[in-house]
Scaffold this active site. Sequence first.
Site, PDB file in Angstrom:
ATOM      1  N   SER A   1     -28.256 -45.288-111.482  1.00 49.57           N
ATOM      2  CA  SER A   1     -28.920 -46.416-110.828  1.00 49.57           C
ATOM      3  C   SER A   1     -30.366 -46.508-111.289  1.00 49.57           C
ATOM      4  O   SER A   1     -30.897 -45.596-111.923  1.00 49.57           O
ATOM      5  CB  SER A   1     -28.889 -46.236-109.309  1.00 49.57           C
ATOM      6  OG  SER A   1     -29.778 -45.209-108.945  1.00 49.57           O
ATOM      7  N   LYS A   2     -30.981 -47.624-110.957  1.00 50.82           N
ATOM      8  CA  LYS A   2     -32.373 -47.839-111.325  1.00 50.82           C
ATOM      9  C   LYS A   2     -33.247 -46.758-110.703  1.00 50.82           C
ATOM     10  O   LYS A   2     -34.226 -46.317-111.292  1.00 50.82           O
ATOM     11  CB  LYS A   2     -32.803 -49.226-110.852  1.00 50.82           C
ATOM     12  CG  LYS A   2     -34.276 -49.485-111.045  1.00 50.82           C
ATOM     13  CD  LYS A   2     -34.583 -50.951-111.053  1.00 50.82           C
ATOM     14  CE  LYS A   2     -36.021 -51.283-110.726  1.00 50.82           C
ATOM     15  NZ  LYS A   2     -37.013 -50.255-110.939  1.00 50.82           N
ATOM     16  N   ARG A   3     -32.845 -46.322-109.507  1.00 49.22           N
ATOM     17  CA  ARG A   3     -33.632 -45.290-108.835  1.00 49.22           C
ATOM     18  C   ARG A   3     -33.674 -43.980-109.638  1.00 49.22           C
ATOM     19  O   ARG A   3     -34.672 -43.274-109.639  1.00 49.22           O
ATOM     20  CB  ARG A   3     -33.100 -45.043-107.427  1.00 49.22           C
ATOM     21  CG  ARG A   3     -34.133 -45.381-106.364  1.00 49.22           C
ATOM     22  CD  ARG A   3     -33.552 -45.307-104.969  1.00 49.22           C
ATOM     23  NE  ARG A   3     -32.393 -46.174-104.827  1.00 49.22           N
ATOM     24  CZ  ARG A   3     -31.248 -45.807-104.249  1.00 49.22           C
ATOM     25  NH1 ARG A   3     -31.110 -44.581-103.773  1.00 49.22           N
ATOM     26  NH2 ARG A   3     -30.253 -46.655-104.148  1.00 49.22           N
TER      27      ARG A   3
END
Length: 504
Positions: free
Chosen positions: A262-264
């Site tokens: 994910s972007k996180r």
Amino acid sequence: MTDRKVRVRFAPSPTGPLHIGGVRTALYNYLFARQHGGDMVFRIEDTDSTRFVPGAEDYIIESFKWLGIEFDEGVSYGGQHGPYRQSERRDIYRRYVKQLLDDGKAYIAFDTPEQLNAKRESVANFQYDAHTRMEMCNSLVLGDEETRRRIEAGEKYVVRFKVEPGEEVHVSDIIRGDVCIMSDILDDKVLYKSADDLPTYHLANIVDDHLMEISHVIRGEEWLPSAPLHVLLYRAFGWADTMPAFAHLPLLLKPDGKGKLSKRDGDRLGFPVFPLEWHDPKSGDISSGYRESGYLPQAVINFLALLGWNPGTDQELLSMQELIEQFDLSKCSKSGAKFDYVKGQWFNREYLQRTDNALLAPSFDAILRANGIEVPMERVEAVVGMMKMKKINFIKELWPLCDFFFIRPAYQADDKFTRKNWKEDTAAEMRELAALLEPLTDFSVESQKAVVDAWAAEGGKKPWNPWRVCLVGTGKGPDMYELAAFLGKEETLARMQSAIEALG
Ligand code: GLU
């Protein structure tokens, strides 16, 4: 079906920046198409107007331009099967929705969101399907006349696909083999909404793949659950014979554990998950991109190509041409591929070392200018050439490694390298060396080498480290002759003089 022309498509929804997993999907489509002399179509699936993000389409196009992934047809490319933006194909979808309704393969439903929610609350695991559809508010219950009356009165409706229970549905997947489910687990999916006169993803996707003569659907694993419904839709339309072959690619996983990338993860570990920097039009947030972070497009391509597939040999560095030749869709892995971003950095280093200095120089020049240094591009190129083999992953790492090419060093007696190499008699030795260089009219590597090597050999001298102290101020940098030749005689002698004065 086997002699069919290979035609693949990449069909993103313009809901934001293209995720790096989407880039991998597009790349695999591209490699497959090129390998088979086929076509690659770029289609924009923008039927969900609520999720439309301005700028996303242009962003996606620019990303592929940067990466060198070329489409043969589609939005911004043109072609015989357009329009390629689904929002411009309403008439086409309307026709096919009508076909399903006329054939009794779909029906009209009036259930309001409130009614559906009430049902979901009162019935555990409620699903709109063969077991429940006769309890709902739709044309099957109301009959043709009442349905027509409601539509004429302007009531909003959707069209639902009528899934027949008790059928085995087989999805034949090039990577996963035969995936079989019972139709009972499927719900009567909404195919069309009168409210915005647009089809949903499922209908538009199938109709377009058919009309655009797509032979292979290569997409992310997240779409596998939709595939049985898609198979049923092909059948309902009578297109089973020309149904594309499916290949659902493995997920990209977090670098440090289980679960989807994910972007996180990128924010947390410091790597981009988007090809280009993205400026969110709503929040104003900026997300980093591979391009702006200093990756070479070839490195990104090579890195992504090996996430979910490998050539079955030790070869890790593969050009686009080699990838096209060696890629084998059927050998993609079923299980997720860990997003080893450190490996991505390694690829960049390898590609930096193999890239022409002239191509790398402009990005280093920008860094030099930001540090107030303006020199001719040949000088920038020369420095890049001397320094790119120093195990740097990115051009931006060059500046702290080679500021001394452009700025005279500050001599520090307590610098570790200096302390070790600057002895009592060093100044005298450096004066001798300077006297040797002084008369040279040709200050090239060869010319310096001829006199200095001979002098060093004769006197058993090892002037290299102290000389490095003079020109660099510490223990880094390229070959001394190359450095001196770059600096030129005047600057070389001036630095030697300063070092002698400062260090004594
Ligand atoms: N529009 C879908 C997406 O955003 C396409 C999925 C597919 O390839 O069928 O990825």
